[in-house]
Design an enzyme around this catalytic site. Sequence first.
Site, PDB file in Angstrom:
ATOM      1  N   ARG A  70       7.722  -0.128   1.774  1.00  0.00           N
ATOM      2  CA  ARG A  70       8.793  -0.593   0.900  1.00  0.00           C
ATOM      3  C   ARG A  70       8.411  -0.233  -0.530  1.00  0.00           C
ATOM      4  O   ARG A  70       7.439  -0.734  -1.082  1.00  0.00           O
ATOM      5  CB  ARG A  70       8.953  -2.114   1.029  1.00  0.00           C
ATOM      6  CG  ARG A  70      10.005  -2.719   0.102  1.00  0.00           C
ATOM      7  CD  ARG A  70      11.407  -2.333   0.566  1.00  0.00           C
ATOM      8  NE  ARG A  70      12.421  -3.141  -0.100  1.00  0.00           N
ATOM      9  CZ  ARG A  70      13.323  -2.653  -0.947  1.00  0.00           C
ATOM     10  NH1 ARG A  70      13.281  -1.353  -1.257  1.00  0.00           N
ATOM     11  NH2 ARG A  70      14.245  -3.426  -1.466  1.00  0.00           N
ATOM     12  N   ASP A  86       7.757  -2.763  -3.360  1.00  0.00           N
ATOM     13  CA  ASP A  86       6.614  -3.658  -3.146  1.00  0.00           C
ATOM     14  C   ASP A  86       5.278  -2.975  -3.425  1.00  0.00           C
ATOM     15  O   ASP A  86       4.390  -3.559  -4.052  1.00  0.00           O
ATOM     16  CB  ASP A  86       6.601  -4.169  -1.693  1.00  0.00           C
ATOM     17  CG  ASP A  86       7.703  -5.194  -1.445  1.00  0.00           C
ATOM     18  OD1 ASP A  86       8.316  -5.639  -2.435  1.00  0.00           O
ATOM     19  OD2 ASP A  86       7.946  -5.531  -0.274  1.00  0.00           O
ATOM     20  N   THR A  87       5.118  -1.741  -2.955  1.00  0.00           N
ATOM     21  CA  THR A  87       3.760  -1.179  -2.883  1.00  0.00           C
ATOM     22  C   THR A  87       3.616   0.247  -3.400  1.00  0.00           C
ATOM     23  O   THR A  87       2.502   0.783  -3.400  1.00  0.00           O
ATOM     24  CB  THR A  87       3.279  -1.199  -1.416  1.00  0.00           C
ATOM     25  OG1 THR A  87       4.154  -0.389  -0.624  1.00  0.00           O
ATOM     26  CG2 THR A  87       3.233  -2.611  -0.873  1.00  0.00           C
ATOM     27  N   ARG A  88       4.687   0.907  -3.842  1.00  0.00           N
ATOM     28  CA  ARG A  88       4.581   2.329  -4.182  1.00  0.00           C
ATOM     29  C   ARG A  88       3.515   2.590  -5.250  1.00  0.00           C
ATOM     30  O   ARG A  88       2.717   3.515  -5.136  1.00  0.00           O
ATOM     31  CB  ARG A  88       5.916   2.881  -4.672  1.00  0.00           C
ATOM     32  CG  ARG A  88       5.835   4.369  -5.032  1.00  0.00           C
ATOM     33  CD  ARG A  88       7.135   4.894  -5.617  1.00  0.00           C
ATOM     34  NE  ARG A  88       8.235   4.793  -4.694  1.00  0.00           N
ATOM     35  CZ  ARG A  88       8.462   5.663  -3.708  1.00  0.00           C
ATOM     36  NH1 ARG A  88       7.625   6.664  -3.512  1.00  0.00           N
ATOM     37  NH2 ARG A  88       9.488   5.519  -2.910  1.00  0.00           N
ATOM     38  N   GLY A 146      17.938  16.796  -3.717  1.00  0.00           N
ATOM     39  CA  GLY A 146      19.203  17.291  -3.199  1.00  0.00           C
ATOM     40  C   GLY A 146      19.235  17.424  -1.689  1.00  0.00           C
ATOM     41  O   GLY A 146      20.267  17.746  -1.109  1.00  0.00           O
ATOM     42  N   GLU A 163      13.766   4.033   9.487  1.00  0.00           N
ATOM     43  CA  GLU A 163      12.512   4.704   9.813  1.00  0.00           C
ATOM     44  C   GLU A 163      11.852   4.050  11.017  1.00  0.00           C
ATOM     45  O   GLU A 163      11.304   4.732  11.895  1.00  0.00           O
ATOM     46  CB  GLU A 163      11.562   4.646   8.600  1.00  0.00           C
ATOM     47  CG  GLU A 163      11.970   5.563   7.460  1.00  0.00           C
ATOM     48  CD  GLU A 163      11.076   5.374   6.251  1.00  0.00           C
ATOM     49  OE1 GLU A 163      10.070   4.626   6.356  1.00  0.00           O
ATOM     50  OE2 GLU A 163      11.372   5.959   5.192  1.00  0.00           O
TER      51      GLU A 163
END
Length: 942
Positions: free
Chosen positions: A26, A29-31, A59, A93
């Site tokens: 997510r 939250d965590t990138r 794109g 996913e």
Amino acid sequence: MAATRAQQDASPSSHWCTYDAFLSFRATDTRKGFADHLYRALEVAGIHTFRDDDEIERGANILAELQKAIQESRVSIIVFSKDYASSRWCLDERVTIMDRRETNEHMVMPIFYDVDPFHRFNKETDKVEKCRKALRDVADLGGMVLGDRSESQFIQEIVEVIGNKLDHTWNRRLRVDPYVVGIDYRVKGLNMWLEDGSSDVGVAVVYGMGGIGKTTIAKTAYNQNFYKFQGSSFLADIRATSKLPNGLVHFQKNLLSDLQKGKAKKIYSLDEGITKIKQATRCKRVLIALDDVDNLEQFNAILGMREWLHPGSKIIITTRHEHLLKAHENCAMFKVKGLNENESLELFSWHAFRQPHPGAGYMDLSRPVVQHCGGVPLALQVLGSSLFGKAADVWKNALQNLDVITEGKVQKILRISFDSLQDHDKRLFLHIACYFIGKQKDFSTTVLDECGFATNIGIQNLKLTMHQLLQDMGRGIIREESPEDPGKRTRVWNKNASNVLRKLTGTETIKGLMLNIPMLIKDESSKITSSGSNRKRFHVEDYDGNCSSSRRRLGFFSWQSISFSSTNSFPVSNGIGFKTEAFRRMHNLELLLLDNVKISGGYEDFSKNLIWLSSRGFALKSIPTNFRLENLIALDLRNSSLQHVWKGTKFLPRLKILNLSHSHGFVTTPDLSGFPNLERLILKVCINLKEVDESIGDLEKLVFLNLKDCKNLMKLPIRISMLQSLQKLILSGCSNLVLPASMIVKNQLDSPPSDMKKVCLLSAVKSWQSIRSWVLPRRYLQLTSASLPQFLKSLDMAYCNLSEIPNDLSSLSSLEYLKLSGNPFLSLSVNMNGLSKLQTLLLDRCTNPEMIPELPPSVKTLRAYRCTSLKRVLRNLPNMIPKIGNAFLICKNLVEIQTMFKTRPLRSVNIEMIKDIGQFNLESIGSTEVEMLNYLTCTTRK
């Protein structure tokens, strides 16, 4: 760092996959935190990982790309976080991942980050039964939970588990420390070499000092590339293991076992091992890494001849010795440099605080530690780990004892290189570590050669960069000679030297002694306490008084000149004094550096074997006659109080270097005829010097003379023209120098010496009788080349108030470097072409000349910054075309460089030609004012 796509000919277990792992998380939250750290740790470990922000082109159809990436990955890593279920993308996913798992035995690893694995996601998942089922199925798989562990430890465990899942039958990935900083660009060159597509058998040498990160770089490159080869092996710690019984045979067994997937047979001898290795590698491309190779025999014993390997195979070698494989052709060389300041601080913080930056209130405590480590990862790791969890008062105490903290693991690693040296090179290393850091190459080799060292050979054998930690190690080795009594060591410095002199404990063992009072005070107090305008800075300066920030390479050592204040470096009347009797027993003393030290007593107590004497701030008005200096090679008396260097003629037959810079007391130089071997004379910033003694003409071996900023120097000695060996003359800043128009008759250099003196004196009398320079302002220097030695290679006459450049300057046919910056002359000589060897001409801030005449084709560098009257430069300079863009900055009136460009008013240009171009409608411009920007000079004009 974007994931690297595998080749179609990858290992059999992944030939249909583009990625090893798909990372699902997510983003909000965590990138920027956990997910980013996990991704980089996976990449460093060689696990090629997909994440959407790196892999999906702008794109593109995002959903289709995500589904494709999942299908082309061997394992999916799902990071469950608090708001995970609120993302539609995450849910989609998960469905695709579970569908893949059911059909193709796709591996799935759930990661629970700050969330209970038994937590049920019941918000939006209630709307879609399939999504809820997918989430439930993933949660039922178990997985890994953060719990109370640190994130870094958790990430390392995840990487190990994923690595085992991917290589469950044959694990070839190597463990890399989780706190890796700056690895991406350091491994980039090695990765490009591994992927160059060459059919040759390539060898790459990754070299650098101990603890600098060679093994980490090799492991990372191996992890990221081994699957592209048909076989691979990483053999670690070859230097140490090869010393054990059958150590090399052990490596041969490991190599064969790796290449044959554990099916290797027994080996009983080196020859048998080489034969079997040849058979195992001749039919497949292999990647072999040999870590910490100490000598060429180890390389040959393990691999035999590299030509036996299959075309396209690659060998990576890590070593401390740059020239280990110098005899081999086509070796790619990769030097490992230290971390920069920001990288060092981050790596240190990971070990000291378990985060990428120092904790609150610890930044000022962290920076001195980082600076002490000098970018060496091992030192940063050791010091950071030792301070982890410690209170601020412990940190403050540690700052006073950093060299003690690093004596353990760090010094043990660094000492490996020292122990491998021959005895001669060990002694040379210790001399350099104690006394020659910051000194120039020529000076150091001159002195060390006279100390009995073969520097041309020895320094080539020493392949270390003289890092601060290496210097600390060298001094630590010397302390081991006599831990309790410094007077019995071969070399002493600063605090120990002060104690030896104060307690009169010096012995015949001492060969070198250095005591620098400002440095001693700085070491003791961590800072120099002074205030207001009296505050002084203390720096190291090279022996000729020239400051430079450039690094000079001498074999294993880096020679670096450090900036130096032109003022007296420290007041001698500092209350710290010693008696000369302290030197009475030091019969073998060769190197004596008593900078800013007050000495009292009889100078007959000093050793007769002195080779280098440095005494900045020398307090006496002249050198005592009983100071035995007959064996001296270098004499450095900068910032002295000398008024008469010595009385009468002093005979020093071995002296090669004399530095009296910044000595403001003497008006004329001493009689120099007693120095037949003098090579370098430095009189920089002797502001009251008015005359150089005529005996300078006797110095047949003098190659360097520095008279920079001797502002009261009235004339050069007549016999300076006799210095046939003189190559470099610095006169910059001698603004009161007055010379006759001609001092010697040209081509008289072949006359016998006795006749030469007569000719010079007679010529001088005649020229002085008719000199017209006396009627000119004294600040102007009237020079002709006849007054200068004919074989000069470098001449610096910047800021000398030259009113005219003589035409016969061209007779200096050996001149390669000429600096005339900052002078008020109106024009250059039209005969500059006679300087057939001239390569560099500097004319910065010469504001009067309007033209630079035709120059010899040998000129490669011409610099004329801020020549505000300059309009024309004659003739094209083919050797200067690559540098022409930097040659004429702020020359606002420059309109022409012959055959290169010429600017003309628009009205004088062929109007029909401009119309034909079709870019301008001149009739519509009318009387509009146009401003032209000249990119060559960085100026504008209307």
